[in-house]
Scaffold this active site. Structure first.
Site, short mmCIF file in Angstrom:
data_model
loop_
_atom_site.label_atom_id
_atom_site.label_comp_id
_atom_site.label_asym_id
_atom_site.label_seq_id
_atom_site.Cartn_x
_atom_site.Cartn_y
_atom_site.Cartn_z
N HIS A 173 -9.68 0.71 0.77
CA HIS A 173 -9.51 1.17 2.17
C HIS A 173 -10.81 0.81 2.87
O HIS A 173 -11.87 1.25 2.44
CB HIS A 173 -9.43 2.71 2.24
CG HIS A 173 -8.18 3.33 1.74
ND1 HIS A 173 -8.19 4.42 0.90
CD2 HIS A 173 -6.86 3.08 2.01
CE1 HIS A 173 -6.94 4.83 0.67
NE2 HIS A 173 -6.12 4.02 1.31
N HIS A 182 -6.21 -1.36 5.89
CA HIS A 182 -6.68 -0.80 7.17
C HIS A 182 -7.98 -1.49 7.61
O HIS A 182 -9.01 -0.85 7.76
CB HIS A 182 -6.95 0.71 7.11
CG HIS A 182 -5.88 1.52 6.49
ND1 HIS A 182 -4.58 1.47 6.90
CD2 HIS A 182 -5.91 2.45 5.47
CE1 HIS A 182 -3.86 2.33 6.17
NE2 HIS A 182 -4.64 2.91 5.30
N HIS A 205 0.83 -1.22 0.00
CA HIS A 205 0.00 0.00 0.00
C HIS A 205 0.85 1.25 0.00
O HIS A 205 1.60 1.51 0.94
CB HIS A 205 -0.93 0.00 1.22
CG HIS A 205 -2.02 1.01 1.13
ND1 HIS A 205 -3.00 0.95 0.17
CD2 HIS A 205 -2.29 2.13 1.85
CE1 HIS A 205 -3.83 1.96 0.33
NE2 HIS A 205 -3.41 2.71 1.34
N TYR A 236 -4.81 7.82 -6.84
CA TYR A 236 -6.08 8.51 -7.09
C TYR A 236 -5.93 9.96 -7.54
O TYR A 236 -6.92 10.68 -7.69
CB TYR A 236 -6.99 8.42 -5.87
CG TYR A 236 -6.42 8.98 -4.57
CD1 TYR A 236 -6.60 10.30 -4.21
CD2 TYR A 236 -5.71 8.16 -3.70
CE1 TYR A 236 -6.09 10.80 -3.03
CE2 TYR A 236 -5.19 8.65 -2.51
CZ TYR A 236 -5.38 9.98 -2.19
OH TYR A 236 -4.86 10.47 -1.02
N ASP A 266 2.26 3.05 2.97
CA ASP A 266 1.13 3.95 2.90
C ASP A 266 1.51 5.42 2.75
O ASP A 266 1.81 5.87 1.65
CB ASP A 266 0.25 3.70 4.15
CG ASP A 266 -1.08 4.42 4.11
OD1 ASP A 266 -1.31 5.22 3.20
OD2 ASP A 266 -1.92 4.19 5.01
N HIS A 324 0.83 5.57 -1.28
CA HIS A 324 0.42 6.80 -1.98
C HIS A 324 1.73 7.56 -2.13
O HIS A 324 2.13 8.31 -1.23
CB HIS A 324 -0.58 7.61 -1.16
CG HIS A 324 -1.77 6.82 -0.68
ND1 HIS A 324 -2.78 6.44 -1.53
CD2 HIS A 324 -2.10 6.35 0.53
CE1 HIS A 324 -3.70 5.77 -0.84
NE2 HIS A 324 -3.31 5.69 0.41
#
Ligand code: NGQ
Ligand code: ZN
Length: 477
Positions: free
Chosen positions: A248, A285, A62, A127, A336, A64
């Site tokens: 998520h 999560h 995971h 995203y 993350d 970002h």
């Protein structure tokens, strides 16, 4: 083309260490970089010596990537009630500034750091699709392609998860101003997936991400899940046709309460009741899970994506790891928000949070495997590979005479000369690395048969860091 041979003093398999392991790596017969034969207890003539302690590279399930560039900038008190939701406002303000070149520079630097820390595959939960005002880029895939290029340049494997993000809350409210660049309709989203899927190769897998139940209405979720059935795939993609599906799920109590209010069910419960959850799924999560959800979810063989340093940093809560492992649930780790980029620190905190809560020790260990570190490392390899949808995470060779192929040749060489490892043997090596390895012990890193890190240095780190610095100076100017 002929294959290459490597020899490991000791190599780590799911059930423990083997001595004198010979790895044969394909140079082009099936796919370059695949393991062909993997044989323990042989002394191959002419094989390149790897080192004394060799382990599979860790998948990071995971990420970002852009958030790495704001690590440390949200640690000052703003509001006395600082929380996940106020952090998110800081994050949105930063996200609004980034274009494709910025994202590429930040992600490439991050991926270099990941490789040096021992991650060889990253699942990018992506995203930031549109321009800041919500309009598409001239090429609607521009931001996705920036991540593909970053991974290629750094030499890390990428599972790119373009993320569907449609609404601003469970009530279906429209996206807020700062969320406009996340937007897609279902058709546009499926077109992006379809286009990216044609780029798949041994380093690149495309999967699906639904940002959260907050952000994806039920009908859109069903439309995407049926839209991916039978979607064409590139012929040069690595073997295995699994397209992972990430979401998520239940990070914050507030989210559980909103879900209960809007849908009369807790998020995990709702998902299990409404979606075909199976081994393709990764629930990121799954922090707020109750006993009944836990039993049902474990039975689906889905993986839970745990991100202990980010979950601690954001004040999320603690996942009931012990009960999950007892139910034979699958786990993987992610960095993350990248407040930390270290598989060691993620695994260590996974265990430490449990110790602090239960006031016991060696929570993850079991009767079958008494080494806590070995359980943590082995579980995260297995679940991480699953969530990545790529044949990695263990040293499995393919028989050259059969049309099946082995796993990708991803491996880490640990620094056997470190004083920390003096006097360690197969029974305590992984434990020492995970619980005491504060300076990096990952000396060399191979991804898909190629050396990307040698002697603690990435092959292109100076150039990549210089470009990163220039981008950050401009963004923070
Ligand atoms: C994200 N990150 O998408 O970057 C989220 C925050 C949200 C984490 N959940 C945004 N750690 O969940 O709405
Ligand atoms: Zn996330």
């Amino acid at each position: 083309m002929s294959s290459r041979q490597f020899h490991a003093g000791n190599a780590w398999f799911a059930d423990g260490w083997r001595r004198d392991v010979c790895f044969e790596v394909d140079s082009g017969r099936y796919y370059p970089g695949a393991l062909l034969e993997v044989q323990p207890e042989v002394q191959a003539q002419g094989a390149e010596a790897l080192g004394r302690w060799i382990v599979p590279g860790m998948p990071n399930l995971h990420s970002h990537a852009f958030q790495r560039a704001m690590a440390g900038l949200a640690e000052r008190r703003g509001d006395p009630a600082d929380s996940f939701w106020t952090w998110r406002e800081v994050m949105y303000a930063f996200a609004g500034k980034l274009g494709p070149d910025d994202l590429r520079a930040i992600a490439t630097q991050l991926y270099v750091e990941m490789l040096k820390a021992g991650y060889t595959q990253v699942c990018e939960f992506h995203y930031l699709h549109q321009q800041a005002d919500g309009k598409a880029y001239a090429d609607p895939a521009a931001m996705s392609l920036a991540l593909v290029e970053a991974a290629q340049e750094a030499g890390i494997g990428l599972t790119l998860l373009p993320t569907l993000y449609m609404s601003g809350g469970f009530d279906g409210r429209p996206l807020g101003e700062r969320q406009r660049r996340f937007a897609h309709d279902v058709d546009g989203y499926l077109r992006l997936l379809e286009r990216l899927r044609l780029l798949e190769n041994a380093h690149l897998r495309i999967g699906v991400a639904l940002h959260s139940l907050r952000a994806v209405p039920e009908d859109a979720m069903h439309a995407v899940l049926s839209g991916i059935n039978g979607m064409p795939q590139s012929p040069s993609s690595a073997p295995g046709s699994m397209m992972p599906i990430h979401i998520h799920i239940a990070e914050q109590i507030g989210e559980v309460q909103d879900c209960l209010a809007a849908r009369n069910a807790r998020p995990i419960e709702w998902l299990l009741d409404h979606a075909p959850v199976d081994a393709r799924w990764c629930l990121v999560h799954a922090t707020h899970i109750n006993e009944s959800e836990l039993g049902r979810l474990a039975a689906t063989r889905a993986t839970v994506g745990l991100c202990p340093t980010t979950e601690a940093n954001l004040g999320d809560g603690v996942f009931p790891l012990k009960n999950w492992l007892d139910a034979e649930g699958s786990i993987g780790i992610g960095s993350d928000s990248h407040i930390s980029v270290s598989p060691i620190e993620e695994l260590r905190w996974l265990e430490y949070a449990q110790r602090l809560l239960t006031r016991h020790r060696n929570i993850s260990a079991s009767e079958a495997e008494p080494s806590t570190g070995a359980v943590l490392y082995g579980s995260a390899l297995h679940g991480g590979a699953n969530a990545s949808g790529v044949p990695i995470g263990s040293f499995i060779g393919g028989d050259p005479e059969l049309p099946s192929v082995g796993n990708r040749a991803d491996l880490l060489v640990l620094d056997e000369t470190s004083p920390l490892l003096a006097g360690r043997d197969a029974s305590n090596l992984i434990d020492t690395w995970i619980f005491a390895g504060n300076s990096n012990l990952v000396r060399d890193v191979m991804v898909n048969g190629d050396w990307v890190v040698r002697d603690f240095r990435h092959r292109d780190e100076a150039r990549i860091a210089a470009r990163y610095r220039a981008v950050i100076a401009r963004l923070h100017a």
